[in-house]
Design an enzyme around this catalytic site. Structure first.
Site, PDB file in Angstrom:
ATOM      1  CB  SER A  81       1.987   3.515  10.123  1.00  0.00           C
ATOM      2  OG  SER A  81       2.580   4.795  10.235  1.00  0.00           O
ATOM      3  CB  ILE A  86      -0.526   0.168   1.412  1.00  0.00           C
ATOM      4  CG1 ILE A  86       0.460  -0.469   0.427  1.00  0.00           C
ATOM      5  CG2 ILE A  86      -1.898  -0.475   1.293  1.00  0.00           C
ATOM      6  CD1 ILE A  86       0.096  -0.322  -1.033  1.00  0.00           C
ATOM      7  CB  CYS A  87      -1.436   3.339   5.701  1.00  0.00           C
ATOM      8  SG  CYS A  87      -1.002   1.736   6.400  1.00  0.00           S
ATOM      9  CB  SER A  88      -0.601   7.329   2.253  1.00  0.00           C
ATOM     10  OG  SER A  88      -0.869   8.544   1.611  1.00  0.00           O
ATOM     11  CB  THR A  91      -6.115   7.472   4.677  1.00  0.00           C
ATOM     12  OG1 THR A  91      -5.746   6.448   5.616  1.00  0.00           O
ATOM     13  CG2 THR A  91      -6.767   8.637   5.408  1.00  0.00           C
TER      14      THR A  91
END
Length: 193
Positions: A81, A86-88, A91
Protein backbone atom coordinates in the site's frame (compact mmCIF):
# COMPACT_ATOMS: atom_id res chain seq x y z
CA UNK A 1 -20.54 1.37 12.33
CA UNK A 2 -18.60 2.24 9.18
CA UNK A 3 -15.47 0.56 10.56
CA UNK A 4 -17.33 -2.70 11.28
CA UNK A 5 -18.93 -2.70 7.81
CA UNK A 6 -15.53 -2.01 6.20
CA UNK A 7 -13.95 -4.80 8.25
CA UNK A 8 -16.70 -7.24 7.31
CA UNK A 9 -16.36 -6.32 3.63
CA UNK A 10 -12.57 -6.71 3.86
CA UNK A 11 -12.94 -10.12 5.51
CA UNK A 12 -15.46 -11.17 2.86
CA UNK A 13 -13.13 -10.08 0.05
CA UNK A 14 -10.18 -11.90 1.63
CA UNK A 15 -12.22 -15.10 1.92
CA UNK A 16 -13.43 -14.72 -1.67
CA UNK A 17 -9.86 -14.22 -2.87
CA UNK A 18 -8.64 -17.23 -0.88
CA UNK A 19 -11.39 -19.39 -2.37
CA UNK A 20 -10.66 -18.33 -5.94
CA UNK A 21 -6.87 -18.62 -6.13
CA UNK A 22 -4.52 -21.51 -5.49
CA UNK A 23 -1.61 -21.18 -3.10
CA UNK A 24 1.64 -20.10 -4.73
CA UNK A 25 3.77 -23.15 -3.97
CA UNK A 26 6.73 -21.79 -5.97
CA UNK A 27 7.31 -19.04 -3.40
CA UNK A 28 6.01 -20.80 -0.27
CA UNK A 29 7.80 -19.78 2.92
CA UNK A 30 9.72 -16.90 1.34
CA UNK A 31 7.80 -13.95 2.84
CA UNK A 32 6.93 -13.00 6.40
CA UNK A 33 5.02 -10.23 8.15
CA UNK A 34 5.94 -9.37 11.74
CA UNK A 35 8.07 -12.50 11.89
CA UNK A 36 5.27 -14.83 10.81
CA UNK A 37 5.20 -16.53 7.40
CA UNK A 38 2.48 -15.41 5.03
CA UNK A 39 0.79 -17.50 2.37
CA UNK A 40 0.88 -16.12 -1.16
CA UNK A 41 -1.95 -16.85 -3.57
CA UNK A 42 -1.89 -17.17 -7.34
CA UNK A 43 0.49 -18.64 -9.86
CA UNK A 44 4.12 -17.86 -9.11
CA UNK A 45 6.53 -16.85 -11.86
CA UNK A 46 10.21 -17.70 -12.05
CA UNK A 47 13.21 -16.11 -13.71
CA UNK A 48 13.23 -17.31 -17.30
CA UNK A 49 9.44 -17.46 -17.58
CA UNK A 50 7.58 -15.46 -20.17
CA UNK A 51 5.84 -12.76 -18.11
CA UNK A 52 2.07 -13.30 -18.15
CA UNK A 53 0.03 -10.47 -19.61
CA UNK A 54 -2.06 -8.77 -16.92
CA UNK A 55 -4.80 -6.18 -16.65
CA UNK A 56 -4.74 -3.37 -14.07
CA UNK A 57 -6.10 0.19 -14.07
CA UNK A 58 -4.50 3.62 -14.00
CA UNK A 59 -5.59 6.60 -11.90
CA UNK A 60 -8.60 7.15 -14.16
CA UNK A 61 -9.74 3.50 -14.06
CA UNK A 62 -8.51 3.02 -17.63
CA UNK A 63 -7.32 -0.56 -18.19
CA UNK A 64 -3.59 -1.02 -18.72
CA UNK A 65 -1.96 -4.30 -19.75
CA UNK A 66 1.59 -5.56 -20.06
CA UNK A 67 0.97 -5.69 -23.81
CA UNK A 68 0.82 -1.87 -23.72
CA UNK A 69 4.61 -1.99 -23.21
CA UNK A 70 5.45 -4.17 -26.23
CA UNK A 71 9.13 -4.00 -27.18
CA UNK A 72 10.04 -2.17 -23.99
CA UNK A 73 11.87 -3.47 -20.91
CA UNK A 74 9.75 -3.13 -17.77
CA UNK A 75 10.52 -2.78 -14.07
CA UNK A 76 7.58 -3.68 -11.83
CA UNK A 77 7.85 -2.46 -8.25
CA UNK A 78 5.13 -4.15 -6.21
CA UNK A 79 4.02 -2.68 -2.87
CA UNK A 80 1.28 -3.60 -0.38
CA UNK A 81 0.00 0.00 0.00
CA UNK A 82 1.40 3.37 -1.05
CA UNK A 83 0.02 4.91 2.15
CA UNK A 84 2.59 3.11 4.30
CA UNK A 85 6.12 4.26 5.08
CA UNK A 86 8.19 1.52 3.42
CA UNK A 87 5.98 1.42 0.31
CA UNK A 88 6.26 5.18 0.00
CA UNK A 89 10.06 5.00 0.32
CA UNK A 90 10.25 2.22 -2.27
CA UNK A 91 8.15 4.13 -4.80
CA UNK A 92 10.01 7.38 -4.24
CA UNK A 93 13.36 5.61 -4.58
CA UNK A 94 12.50 4.18 -8.00
CA UNK A 95 11.03 7.52 -9.08
CA UNK A 96 13.90 9.72 -7.88
CA UNK A 97 17.00 7.52 -8.06
CA UNK A 98 16.42 4.78 -10.62
CA UNK A 99 14.06 5.97 -13.37
CA UNK A 100 16.39 8.73 -14.61
CA UNK A 101 19.26 6.24 -15.00
CA UNK A 102 17.16 3.96 -17.23
CA UNK A 103 14.91 6.15 -19.43
CA UNK A 104 14.22 3.29 -21.84
CA UNK A 105 12.71 1.10 -19.13
CA UNK A 106 9.02 1.44 -18.27
CA UNK A 107 8.86 1.92 -14.48
CA UNK A 108 5.62 0.66 -12.92
CA UNK A 109 4.46 0.52 -9.33
CA UNK A 110 1.57 -1.86 -8.75
CA UNK A 111 -0.45 -2.11 -5.55
CA UNK A 112 -3.97 -3.09 -4.51
CA UNK A 113 -4.70 0.53 -3.51
CA UNK A 114 -7.68 2.18 -5.14
CA UNK A 115 -6.72 4.38 -8.09
CA UNK A 116 -7.96 7.48 -6.21
CA UNK A 117 -5.47 6.87 -3.41
CA UNK A 118 -2.65 6.21 -5.86
CA UNK A 119 -3.41 9.41 -7.75
CA UNK A 120 -3.47 11.42 -4.53
CA UNK A 121 -0.17 9.89 -3.36
CA UNK A 122 1.59 10.52 -6.68
CA UNK A 123 0.48 14.14 -6.73
CA UNK A 124 1.49 14.78 -3.10
CA UNK A 125 4.89 13.07 -3.51
CA UNK A 126 5.69 14.33 -7.04
CA UNK A 127 5.85 10.82 -8.50
CA UNK A 128 6.29 11.60 -12.18
CA UNK A 129 8.70 9.02 -13.61
CA UNK A 130 7.00 5.89 -12.25
CA UNK A 131 3.49 4.93 -13.34
CA UNK A 132 1.24 3.84 -10.46
CA UNK A 133 -1.23 1.12 -11.41
CA UNK A 134 -3.96 -0.52 -9.34
CA UNK A 135 -4.72 -4.23 -9.07
CA UNK A 136 -7.82 -3.49 -6.97
CA UNK A 137 -10.41 -4.13 -9.68
CA UNK A 138 -9.67 -7.64 -10.99
CA UNK A 139 -6.68 -8.85 -8.89
CA UNK A 140 -5.41 -10.08 -12.26
CA UNK A 141 -1.76 -9.09 -11.75
CA UNK A 142 -1.52 -10.52 -8.24
CA UNK A 143 -3.13 -13.79 -9.28
CA UNK A 144 -0.99 -14.28 -12.40
CA UNK A 145 2.25 -13.51 -10.55
CA UNK A 146 1.38 -15.27 -7.27
CA UNK A 147 1.73 -12.13 -5.15
CA UNK A 148 -1.59 -11.87 -3.29
CA UNK A 149 -1.17 -12.13 0.48
CA UNK A 150 -3.81 -14.52 1.81
CA UNK A 151 -6.23 -12.99 4.34
CA UNK A 152 -4.95 -9.48 3.64
CA UNK A 153 -5.97 -8.84 0.03
CA UNK A 154 -2.71 -6.93 -0.49
CA UNK A 155 0.23 -7.64 -2.76
CA UNK A 156 3.55 -8.70 -1.30
CA UNK A 157 6.56 -6.41 -1.65
CA UNK A 158 8.61 -7.45 -4.66
CA UNK A 159 10.47 -6.24 -7.74
CA UNK A 160 10.45 -7.80 -11.19
CA UNK A 161 12.48 -6.88 -14.25
CA UNK A 162 11.31 -7.95 -17.69
CA UNK A 163 13.45 -7.66 -20.80
CA UNK A 164 12.13 -6.24 -24.09
CA UNK A 165 10.54 -9.56 -25.01
CA UNK A 166 8.91 -9.63 -21.55
CA UNK A 167 10.87 -12.55 -20.19
CA UNK A 168 11.30 -12.39 -16.41
CA UNK A 169 15.05 -11.75 -15.98
CA UNK A 170 14.95 -10.71 -12.32
CA UNK A 171 12.65 -11.42 -9.40
CA UNK A 172 13.06 -10.26 -5.83
CA UNK A 173 10.52 -11.23 -3.21
CA UNK A 174 11.35 -9.10 -0.19
CA UNK A 175 11.46 -11.59 2.66
CA UNK A 176 9.96 -9.23 5.26
CA UNK A 177 7.10 -6.89 4.40
CA UNK A 178 8.62 -4.27 6.70
CA UNK A 179 11.89 -3.88 4.77
CA UNK A 180 12.84 -2.19 1.52
CA UNK A 181 14.06 -4.14 -1.50
CA UNK A 182 17.74 -4.60 -2.29
CA UNK A 183 17.96 -1.70 -4.73
CA UNK A 184 21.60 -2.38 -5.67
CA UNK A 185 20.81 -5.82 -7.09
CA UNK A 186 17.88 -4.35 -9.07
CA UNK A 187 20.13 -1.65 -10.56
CA UNK A 188 22.81 -4.23 -11.36
CA UNK A 189 20.25 -6.25 -13.34
CA UNK A 190 18.88 -3.15 -15.11
CA UNK A 191 22.42 -2.37 -16.32
CA UNK A 192 22.46 -5.68 -18.21
CA UNK A 193 19.53 -4.69 -20.41
Amino acid sequence: MFRSVAFALSAFCSVAIAADYPENTLDAGKVSAQGKPVTLLGNGVAVGDSAPNFKVVDGNFIPVTLDDYQGQAVLISVVPSLDTGICSLQTKHFNEKVAAQFPGVAMLTISADLPFAQKRFCKAENIDKVTALSDSVWRDFGQKYGLIIKDMGLLTRSVLVLDKSHTVIYKQLVSSLSTEPDYDSVIKKLKTL
